[in-house]
Design a protein around this motif. Structure first.
Motif, PDB file in Angstrom:
ATOM      1  N   ALA A  88       0.829  -1.204   0.000  1.00  0.00           N
ATOM      2  CA  ALA A  88       0.000   0.000   0.000  1.00  0.00           C
ATOM      3  C   ALA A  88       0.866   1.258   0.000  1.00  0.00           C
ATOM      4  N   ALA A  89       2.001   1.211   0.713  1.00  0.00           N
ATOM      5  CA  ALA A  89       2.903   2.359   0.755  1.00  0.00           C
ATOM      6  C   ALA A  89       3.519   2.626  -0.616  1.00  0.00           C
ATOM      7  N   ALA A  90       3.914   1.569  -1.311  1.00  0.00           N
ATOM      8  CA  ALA A  90       4.487   1.740  -2.645  1.00  0.00           C
ATOM      9  C   ALA A  90       3.458   2.332  -3.608  1.00  0.00           C
ATOM     10  N   GLU A  91       2.214   1.916  -3.467  1.00  0.00           N
ATOM     11  CA  GLU A  91       1.160   2.471  -4.318  1.00  0.00           C
ATOM     12  C   GLU A  91       0.902   3.938  -3.984  1.00  0.00           C
ATOM     13  N   TRP A  92       1.040   4.296  -2.696  1.00  0.00           N
ATOM     14  CA  TRP A  92       0.897   5.710  -2.332  1.00  0.00           C
ATOM     15  C   TRP A  92       1.971   6.547  -3.030  1.00  0.00           C
ATOM     16  N   VAL A  93       3.195   6.045  -3.035  1.00  0.00           N
ATOM     17  CA  VAL A  93       4.284   6.767  -3.699  1.00  0.00           C
ATOM     18  C   VAL A  93       3.983   6.934  -5.181  1.00  0.00           C
ATOM     19  N   ALA A  94       3.496   5.879  -5.813  1.00  0.00           N
ATOM     20  CA  ALA A  94       3.198   5.940  -7.253  1.00  0.00           C
ATOM     21  C   ALA A  94       2.145   6.996  -7.565  1.00  0.00           C
ATOM     22  N   ARG A  95       1.165   7.140  -6.680  1.00  0.00           N
ATOM     23  CA  ARG A  95       0.147   8.175  -6.881  1.00  0.00           C
ATOM     24  C   ARG A  95       0.715   9.564  -6.614  1.00  0.00           C
ATOM     25  N   PHE A  96       1.560   9.660  -5.605  1.00  0.00           N
ATOM     26  CA  PHE A  96       2.095  10.958  -5.191  1.00  0.00           C
ATOM     27  C   PHE A  96       3.093  11.510  -6.200  1.00  0.00           C
ATOM     28  N   ASP A  97       3.993  10.643  -6.677  1.00  0.00           N
ATOM     29  CA  ASP A  97       5.019  11.077  -7.619  1.00  0.00           C
ATOM     30  C   ASP A  97       5.436   9.884  -8.479  1.00  0.00           C
ATOM     31  N   PRO A  98       4.860   9.745  -9.662  1.00  0.00           N
ATOM     32  CA  PRO A  98       5.139   8.586 -10.515  1.00  0.00           C
ATOM     33  C   PRO A  98       6.607   8.466 -10.936  1.00  0.00           C
ATOM     34  N   GLN A  99       7.388   9.534 -10.795  1.00  0.00           N
ATOM     35  CA  GLN A  99       8.789   9.472 -11.209  1.00  0.00           C
ATOM     36  C   GLN A  99       9.699   8.851 -10.137  1.00  0.00           C
ATOM     37  N   ILE A 100       9.155   8.597  -8.961  1.00  0.00           N
ATOM     38  CA  ILE A 100       9.930   7.930  -7.921  1.00  0.00           C
ATOM     39  C   ILE A 100       9.754   6.426  -8.065  1.00  0.00           C
ATOM     40  N   GLU A 101      10.860   5.703  -8.005  1.00  0.00           N
ATOM     41  CA  GLU A 101      10.815   4.241  -8.048  1.00  0.00           C
ATOM     42  C   GLU A 101      10.632   3.713  -6.631  1.00  0.00           C
ATOM     43  N   ALA A 102       9.523   3.048  -6.386  1.00  0.00           N
ATOM     44  CA  ALA A 102       9.234   2.508  -5.054  1.00  0.00           C
ATOM     45  C   ALA A 102       9.024   1.004  -5.160  1.00  0.00           C
ATOM     46  N   ARG A 103       9.781   0.247  -4.366  1.00  0.00           N
ATOM     47  CA  ARG A 103       9.693  -1.211  -4.384  1.00  0.00           C
ATOM     48  C   ARG A 103       9.249  -1.720  -3.027  1.00  0.00           C
ATOM     49  N   ALA A 104       8.229  -2.534  -3.009  1.00  0.00           N
ATOM     50  CA  ALA A 104       7.721  -3.126  -1.773  1.00  0.00           C
ATOM     51  C   ALA A 104       8.410  -4.453  -1.498  1.00  0.00           C
ATOM     52  N   VAL A 105       8.862  -4.628  -0.264  1.00  0.00           N
ATOM     53  CA  VAL A 105       9.449  -5.891   0.177  1.00  0.00           C
ATOM     54  C   VAL A 105       8.614  -6.360   1.373  1.00  0.00           C
ATOM     55  N   ILE A 106       7.801  -7.368   1.158  1.00  0.00           N
ATOM     56  CA  ILE A 106       6.878  -7.828   2.197  1.00  0.00           C
ATOM     57  C   ILE A 106       7.545  -8.965   2.960  1.00  0.00           C
ATOM     58  N   MET A 107       8.333  -8.602   3.941  1.00  0.00           N
ATOM     59  CA  MET A 107       9.015  -9.586   4.769  1.00  0.00           C
ATOM     60  C   MET A 107       9.506  -8.931   6.049  1.00  0.00           C
ATOM     61  N   ARG A 108       9.824  -9.736   7.010  1.00  0.00           N
ATOM     62  CA  ARG A 108      10.403  -9.273   8.260  1.00  0.00           C
ATOM     63  C   ARG A 108      11.905  -9.495   8.193  1.00  0.00           C
ATOM     64  N   LEU A 109      12.674  -8.468   8.471  1.00  0.00           N
ATOM     65  CA  LEU A 109      14.122  -8.610   8.457  1.00  0.00           C
ATOM     66  C   LEU A 109      14.575  -9.443   9.648  1.00  0.00           C
ATOM     67  N   GLY A 110      15.505 -10.335   9.393  1.00  0.00           N
ATOM     68  CA  GLY A 110      16.073 -11.166  10.444  1.00  0.00           C
ATOM     69  C   GLY A 110      17.528 -11.441  10.149  1.00  0.00           C
ATOM     70  N   GLY A 111      18.168 -12.163  11.034  1.00  0.00           N
ATOM     71  CA  GLY A 111      19.581 -12.463  10.844  1.00  0.00           C
ATOM     72  C   GLY A 111      19.862 -13.271   9.605  1.00  0.00           C
ATOM     73  N   ASP A 112      18.854 -13.976   9.093  1.00  0.00           N
ATOM     74  CA  ASP A 112      19.058 -14.840   7.938  1.00  0.00           C
ATOM     75  C   ASP A 112      18.857 -14.141   6.604  1.00  0.00           C
ATOM     76  N   ASN A 113      18.283 -12.926   6.611  1.00  0.00           N
ATOM     77  CA  ASN A 113      18.002 -12.278   5.319  1.00  0.00           C
ATOM     78  C   ASN A 113      18.404 -10.809   5.242  1.00  0.00           C
ATOM     79  N   ALA A 114      18.770 -10.194   6.363  1.00  0.00           N
ATOM     80  CA  ALA A 114      19.004  -8.743   6.370  1.00  0.00           C
ATOM     81  C   ALA A 114      20.132  -8.334   5.427  1.00  0.00           C
ATOM     82  N   ALA A 115      21.232  -9.069   5.437  1.00  0.00           N
ATOM     83  CA  ALA A 115      22.364  -8.699   4.587  1.00  0.00           C
ATOM     84  C   ALA A 115      21.990  -8.804   3.113  1.00  0.00           C
TER      85      ALA A 115
END
Length: 257
Positions: A88-115
């Motif tokens: 939903a946040a990425a879609e808000w950015v697209a409506r607000f300013d289509p020239q901004i590249e916004a990528r959604a990452v739907i996950m929880r950061l943890g020791g196994d994926n943060a890096a």
């Protein structure tokens, strides 16, 4: 890089500021900000980072929008209830300013994926998540990957914001500030303690300001990151004071093993 006429019009109030100028606006346009948490702090931070023209935004959150979020997470509407916040946040950015590249990452950061998730050409990571365990993982990962970190947090009427650069000689990291005692996830929450929506907005907007300082370092007069200078907000007084966070020589996050 030159800005097109429509972008010059959009950011005219930035460009006329001597502390930002054209060079500073170009730097913002070329910047890549990773936002960890799209909720209370992340919502207003995102609005002002997008408003500043930050060119790329990576939005990380594993939560979904709840009705109780609408009191302070102002990028969401009732139509978003039940949807992933990052999406939903990425879609808000697209409506607000289509020239901004916004990528959604739907996950929880943890020791196994943060890096893996944070790796890349990142200008600054803005952490507005709601638990110490994730905050410390983000801090340690930023230090390991030589990335600047803007950390923002609040509880009830108290807030804190600071820029950290634990990868730089003599500079503290976020773990230097809080230590190891908060690696667990059993911390206070907004749902239990309550939070004033306007207070969240103030802290989130200041986090965006702090991240902009990092982006503009060496490119505009405003670019003084003020590493390790923790800004403490008291919304009841109201007042703000600054605490210098020294580097902890025993910190396991920013000292070589």
């Amino acid at each position: 890089m030159t800005l097109s006429p429509d972008r010059l019009d959009r950011f005219a109030r930035h460009i006329v500021l001597p502390e930002v100028g054209g060079a500073g606006q170009v730097a913002l346009t070329q910047a890549h900000v990773v936002l960890v948490g799209c909720g209370g702090i992340g919502s207003p931070a995102l609005q002002y980072l997008a408003g500043a023209g930050v060119g790329r935004l990576t939005l990380i959150d594993d939560d979904t929008v709840d009705a109780s979020n609408l009191q302070r997470q102002t990028i969401f509407t009732p139509a978003d209830i039940g949807r992933p916040k990052a999406e939903a946040a990425a879609e808000w950015v697209a409506r607000f300013d289509p020239q901004i590249e916004a990528r959604a990452v739907i996950m929880r950061l943890g020791g196994d994926n943060a890096a893996r998730v944070l790796r890349g050409d990142v200008s600054v990571v803005v952490d507005g998540c709601d638990n110490f365990a994730t905050r410390l993982i983000v801090s340690d990962t930023c230090t390991a990957l030589s990335m600047p970190l803007t950390s923002a947090a609040l509880g009830r009427f108290q807030g804190q914001v600071a820029n950290f650069a634990g990868h730089l000689p003599g500079q503290a990291c976020y773990r230097c500030w809080v230590g190891d005692a908060f690696d667990a996830e059993d911390c206070d929450t907004c749902s239990a303690d309550g939070v004033l929506g306007a207070m969240v907005g103030m802290v989130g907007a200041f986090a965006a300001m702090s991240a902009i300082r990092v982006i503009l370092e060496g490119k505009a007069a405003l670019g003084d990151p003020q590493w390790g200078q923790l800004q403490l907000f008291d919304g009841l007084a109201p007042s703000m004071r600054t605490i210098g966070v020294p580097k902890d020589p025993e910190c396991r996050g920013c000292n070589p093993a």
